[in-house]
Scaffold this motif. Structure first.
Motif, PDB file in Angstrom:
ATOM      1  N   ILE A  58       0.877  -1.177   0.000  1.00 42.23           N
ATOM      2  CA  ILE A  58       0.000   0.000   0.000  1.00 42.23           C
ATOM      3  C   ILE A  58       0.912   1.224   0.000  1.00 42.23           C
ATOM      4  O   ILE A  58       1.659   1.449   0.947  1.00 42.23           O
ATOM      5  CB  ILE A  58      -0.897   0.021   1.251  1.00 42.23           C
ATOM      6  CG1 ILE A  58      -1.745  -1.245   1.319  1.00 42.23           C
ATOM      7  CG2 ILE A  58      -1.781   1.275   1.254  1.00 42.23           C
ATOM      8  CD1 ILE A  58      -2.515  -1.412   2.627  1.00 42.23           C
ATOM      9  N   CYS A  59       0.836   2.006  -1.095  1.00 41.01           N
ATOM     10  CA  CYS A  59       1.775   3.109  -1.293  1.00 41.01           C
ATOM     11  C   CYS A  59       1.074   4.438  -1.004  1.00 41.01           C
ATOM     12  O   CYS A  59      -0.151   4.512  -0.940  1.00 41.01           O
ATOM     13  CB  CYS A  59       2.299   2.992  -2.714  1.00 41.01           C
ATOM     14  SG  CYS A  59       2.716   4.468  -3.581  1.00 41.01           S
ATOM     15  N   GLY A  60       1.848   5.488  -0.827  1.00 41.18           N
ATOM     16  CA  GLY A  60       1.298   6.821  -0.569  1.00 41.18           C
ATOM     17  C   GLY A  60       0.334   7.272  -1.649  1.00 41.18           C
ATOM     18  O   GLY A  60      -0.677   7.919  -1.349  1.00 41.18           O
ATOM     19  N   SER A  61       0.619   6.918  -2.900  1.00 39.07           N
ATOM     20  CA  SER A  61      -0.284   7.345  -3.975  1.00 39.07           C
ATOM     21  C   SER A  61      -1.620   6.604  -3.871  1.00 39.07           C
ATOM     22  O   SER A  61      -2.671   7.161  -4.194  1.00 39.07           O
ATOM     23  CB  SER A  61       0.368   7.123  -5.348  1.00 39.07           C
ATOM     24  OG  SER A  61       0.539   5.755  -5.609  1.00 39.07           O
ATOM     25  N   ASP A  62      -1.603   5.358  -3.383  1.00 37.28           N
ATOM     26  CA  ASP A  62      -2.858   4.631  -3.151  1.00 37.28           C
ATOM     27  C   ASP A  62      -3.675   5.325  -2.057  1.00 37.28           C
ATOM     28  O   ASP A  62      -4.888   5.483  -2.178  1.00 37.28           O
ATOM     29  CB  ASP A  62      -2.574   3.192  -2.704  1.00 37.28           C
ATOM     30  CG  ASP A  62      -1.829   2.383  -3.760  1.00 37.28           C
ATOM     31  OD1 ASP A  62      -2.142   2.536  -4.957  1.00 37.28           O
ATOM     32  OD2 ASP A  62      -0.936   1.605  -3.382  1.00 37.28           O
ATOM     33  N   GLY A  85      -2.941  -1.543  -6.517  1.00 31.44           N
ATOM     34  CA  GLY A  85      -1.886  -2.486  -6.180  1.00 31.44           C
ATOM     35  C   GLY A  85      -0.843  -2.535  -7.279  1.00 31.44           C
ATOM     36  O   GLY A  85      -1.009  -3.269  -8.257  1.00 31.44           O
ATOM     37  N   HIS A  86       0.215  -1.720  -7.141  1.00 33.92           N
ATOM     38  CA  HIS A  86       1.275  -1.696  -8.156  1.00 33.92           C
ATOM     39  C   HIS A  86       2.609  -2.145  -7.568  1.00 33.92           C
ATOM     40  O   HIS A  86       3.599  -2.205  -8.268  1.00 33.92           O
ATOM     41  CB  HIS A  86       1.392  -0.306  -8.784  1.00 33.92           C
ATOM     42  CG  HIS A  86       1.624   0.797  -7.797  1.00 33.92           C
ATOM     43  ND1 HIS A  86       0.612   1.392  -7.093  1.00 33.92           N
ATOM     44  CD2 HIS A  86       2.757   1.385  -7.380  1.00 33.92           C
ATOM     45  CE1 HIS A  86       1.116   2.311  -6.275  1.00 33.92           C
ATOM     46  NE2 HIS A  86       2.427   2.321  -6.422  1.00 33.92           N
ATOM     47  N   GLU A  87       2.628  -2.467  -6.267  1.00 34.98           N
ATOM     48  CA  GLU A  87       3.831  -3.058  -5.649  1.00 34.98           C
ATOM     49  C   GLU A  87       3.480  -4.520  -5.438  1.00 34.98           C
ATOM     50  O   GLU A  87       2.804  -4.858  -4.470  1.00 34.98           O
ATOM     51  CB  GLU A  87       4.110  -2.397  -4.293  1.00 34.98           C
ATOM     52  CG  GLU A  87       4.292  -0.893  -4.365  1.00 34.98           C
ATOM     53  CD  GLU A  87       4.482  -0.251  -2.993  1.00 34.98           C
ATOM     54  OE1 GLU A  87       4.411  -0.966  -1.962  1.00 34.98           O
ATOM     55  OE2 GLU A  87       4.698   0.961  -2.953  1.00 34.98           O
ATOM     56  N   VAL A  88       3.906  -5.378  -6.358  1.00 31.33           N
ATOM     57  CA  VAL A  88       3.345  -6.734  -6.380  1.00 31.33           C
ATOM     58  C   VAL A  88       4.429  -7.800  -6.535  1.00 31.33           C
ATOM     59  O   VAL A  88       5.273  -7.703  -7.433  1.00 31.33           O
ATOM     60  CB  VAL A  88       2.362  -6.902  -7.563  1.00 31.33           C
ATOM     61  CG1 VAL A  88       1.658  -8.242  -7.476  1.00 31.33           C
ATOM     62  CG2 VAL A  88       1.353  -5.762  -7.617  1.00 31.33           C
ATOM     63  N   VAL A 182      10.658  -4.250  -3.998  1.00 31.65           N
ATOM     64  CA  VAL A 182      11.457  -3.871  -5.175  1.00 31.65           C
ATOM     65  C   VAL A 182      10.871  -2.641  -5.881  1.00 31.65           C
ATOM     66  O   VAL A 182      11.596  -1.716  -6.238  1.00 31.65           O
ATOM     67  CB  VAL A 182      11.592  -5.064  -6.158  1.00 31.65           C
ATOM     68  CG1 VAL A 182      12.206  -4.611  -7.478  1.00 31.65           C
ATOM     69  CG2 VAL A 182      12.461  -6.159  -5.530  1.00 31.65           C
ATOM     70  N   GLU A 183       9.543  -2.610  -6.069  1.00 29.28           N
ATOM     71  CA  GLU A 183       8.959  -1.484  -6.822  1.00 29.28           C
ATOM     72  C   GLU A 183       9.165  -0.153  -6.100  1.00 29.28           C
ATOM     73  O   GLU A 183       9.673   0.804  -6.707  1.00 29.28           O
ATOM     74  CB  GLU A 183       7.477  -1.767  -7.125  1.00 29.28           C
ATOM     75  CG  GLU A 183       6.884  -0.829  -8.169  1.00 29.28           C
ATOM     76  CD  GLU A 183       6.447   0.543  -7.649  1.00 29.28           C
ATOM     77  OE1 GLU A 183       6.278   1.462  -8.459  1.00 29.28           O
ATOM     78  OE2 GLU A 183       6.282   0.715  -6.428  1.00 29.28           O
ATOM     79  N   PRO A 184       8.796  -0.033  -4.818  1.00 30.87           N
ATOM     80  CA  PRO A 184       9.065   1.254  -4.160  1.00 30.87           C
ATOM     81  C   PRO A 184      10.566   1.580  -4.106  1.00 30.87           C
ATOM     82  O   PRO A 184      10.954   2.749  -4.173  1.00 30.87           O
ATOM     83  CB  PRO A 184       8.467   1.084  -2.758  1.00 30.87           C
ATOM     84  CG  PRO A 184       8.220  -0.375  -2.576  1.00 30.87           C
ATOM     85  CD  PRO A 184       8.056  -0.965  -3.938  1.00 30.87           C
TER      86      PRO A 184
HETATM   87 ZN    ZN Z   1       3.808   3.604  -5.462  1.00 30.49          ZN
END
Ligand code: ZN
Ligand code: ZN
Length: 405
Positions: A58-62, A85-88, A182-184
């Motif tokens: 769960i990212c800040g943009s979410d 959900g883009h950090e997967v 990895v994504e963040p």
């Molecule tokens: Zn993000």
């Protein structure tokens, strides 16, 4: 399948914006995010494949989206309804292209290749995927990333689809927690390198949530030798900032004094208009609001550089100092390709894999939740700092329907 879905619903957008102003994350209860039973997305083309999320961050943009804070800027580059959900990290059942079956991390930007656009745009041709100029065109609906596009699904569900070019194999000995970072981490690596740090610079990192901490780790590993001054509010953040390489860690109220001490700059004025004559060479703003940008402008030296890595929105700030001191203010979004000090080019995701492993960043996943407890998960993510947490993720591994044939 079960999915948290963000639906276009004007009254619920309004309710989320009101609730989100009162308490971070409260938009999850009353807003357009709903837990639904929906059909899994179909692969929209031949190079697409189904994957089954294991963990999704769960990212800040979410959070900004859920609380109705995100800018109308995004309207033409998202498509409803979407599954966030883009950090997967996910399971890939059958090999696709060069990627073997097994666990994969998704590189979510939906650039020209994923959209079947040929020839690709200039940015994609350079490898600067985050700058793709076709994110609303081609074979799939608009969406700057997986997690904001109605065709792909997203990580907050039990099934989604991804293009072969988006998948990175996860080393067998890695934990899922490491893989989901990895994504963040790629965002932070790009931000740290976009800041154009030079040897000997004083670099101030504002904010010590996940993005700030990852930026400190990225500077330590990939930037030329510099002094990192981190600004952190909460005790766990302060400890982690120091462990990840910050030379000095101060509270938000102490930044100006710390920068003065580190640079020998003078202060002028009195009362509420005391300001520095010099300052830090580089400020990396990992928060992205009025306060952090004003702080950045207050401590950067003339001709210094401010890089915004945290997602800003509407911001009100006095830019007189930016003009008089000839300060450069630049954004840093997503990732693509980086050039390191030795001139070598790397995919940002490859550098992120290296950094997650070297700095043991899987430890930044503080708690995980099943989809059914999404309001608790989002409330935890929205108050991660004060609650001593860093990254909160959904855990899909034990969702019953995921494991059904
Ligand atoms: Zn993000
Ligand atoms: Zn492109």
């Amino acid at each position: 399948m079960k999915a948290l879905r963000f639906e276009r619903n004007v009254p619920r957008f309004a309710a989320a914006a009101v609730a989100g102003r009162l308490a971070g994350g409260a938009g999850a209860k009353v807003g357009p995010l709903r837990l639904r039973s929906v059909d899994p997305p179909e692969p929209p083309g031949s190079d697409w494949t189904e994957i089954k999320p294991r963990l999704a961050g769960i990212c800040g943009s979410d959070l900004a989206t859920i609380d109705g804070h995100s800018s109308r800027y995004f309207e033409p580059i998202v498509s409803f309804p979407f599954v966030p959900g883009h950090e997967v990290v996910a399971d890939l059942d059958e090999a696709v292209g060069e990627v073997p079956a097994g666990r994969v991390v998704v590189e979510p930007v939906l650039g020209c290749v994923t959209r079947g656009i040929d020839p690709v745009c200039d940015a994609c041709a350079r490898g600067d995927l985050g700058n793709c100029e076709r994110i609303a065109f081609g074979a799939i609906e608009p969406g700057l990333q997986t997690g904001f596009c109605c065709d792909t699904g997203g990580g907050w569900s039990t099934r989604m689809v991804a293009h072969a070019s988006q998948l990175h194999a996860v080393p067998a000995h890695w934990s899922d927690e490491a893989a989901v970072m990895v994504e963040p981490t790629a965002c932070a690596v790009h931000g740290a390198l976009a800041a154009q740090v030079r040897e000997g610079d004083l670099v101030v990192v504002l904010g010590a949530g996940a993005l700030g901490l990852l930026t400190i780790a990225a500077l330590t590993r990939f930037a030329p030798a510099c002094t990192v001054l981190a600004v952190a509010k909460h005790p766990v953040q302060r400890d982690l900032a120091a462990q990840l390489g910050a030379h000095t860690v101060v509270a938000p109220g102490e930044i100006a004094r710390a920068v003065r001490r580190a640079t020998g700059t003078m202060a002028i004025g009195d009362g509420d208009i005391v300001r520095l004559t010099g300052g830090a060479d580089v400020v990396i703003d990992c928060v992205g609001n009025d306060t952090s940008l004003a702080q950045a402008l207050a401590v950067v030296r003339p001709r210094g550089r401010i890089t915004m890595v945290g997602m800003p929105g509407h911001t009100q700030v006095d830019l007189t100092g930016l003009w008089q001191r000839e300060i450069t203010l630049a954004g840093a979004y997503a990732y693509g390709t980086e050039v390191l000090a030795d001139g070598a080019r790397h995919r940002t995701f490859d550098l992120a894999f290296d950094l997650v492993d070297a700095a043991d960043l899987g430890r930044l996943v503080s708690a995980t939740y099943p989809l059914a407890r999404f309001t608790d998960a989002i409330a935890h993510a929205a108050s991660a700092g004060p609650r001593g947490a860093v990254r909160i993720a959904f855990d899909l591994r034990n969702e019953k329907e995921r494991n059904r044939a």
